[in-house]
Design a protein around this motif. Structure first.
Motif: not given
Length: 158
Positions: A112-116, A132-133, A140-146, A153-156
């Motif tokens: 599915r399309v991942w958003t964020g 993880h991807l 300015g964010k890094i999104l880490i997905r299972k 998983k978390g953002t930075e």
């Protein structure tokens, strides 16, 4: 000629042969209607997949330079980044609208399309295990997905 001698020009004062320092391209892959922003080599050692701001991905035979099948079209705007999973079966696709998609190497969307992201997704990287991807954005964010469920998983922020 004596053993160990080198070939010489038969023309006096002839310049030495020119040797190009740049390799000639094997093929020119043509077909996208806009900039190509990313491509990946597939593990079969026969194909590459390119992603373009025209919103399509294309699979190419890199021995012949020919397009394989039809362009892959998904939902969303231009493609900014592609990344091949460590097992070689999934291509992650980052789009200008900030969405991330998963495709198999035959051109079928499998996730599915991942958003964020609130803006363009510009970069992608798989974890070595493929579990993880990570996606980076100009928000300015890094999104880490299972990758199995798409859960962030978390953002930075930077």
């Amino acid at each position: 000629m004596a053993s160990g001698s080198h070939a010489q020009s038969t023309l006096p004062n002839a310049p030495p042969p020119v040797i190009s320092s740049r390799p000639a391209p094997k093929h020119e892959f043509e077909g996208h209607q806009n900039d190509i922003r990313s491509f990946v080599f597939l593990y079969d050692n026969v194909h590459i997949v390119s992603g373009s701001l025209d919103g399509t991905m294309r699979k190419w035979d890199y021995d012949t330079g020919l397009l394989v099948g039809e362009p892959w079209k998904g939902e969303g705007r231009g493609i900014r980044a592609l990344a091949l999973s460590p097992d070689g079966r999934t291509i992650a696709c980052a789009r200008e609208d900030g969405n991330i998609q998963g495709w198999n190497t035959d051109g079928e969307m499998i996730e599915r399309v991942w958003t964020g992201h609130s803006r363009r997704a510009l970069s992608l990287s798989w974890s070595p295990s493929g579990s993880h991807l990570a996606s980076g954005c100009n928000d300015g964010k890094i999104l880490i997905r299972k990758t199995k469920i798409g859960e962030v998983k978390g953002t930075e922020s930077h």
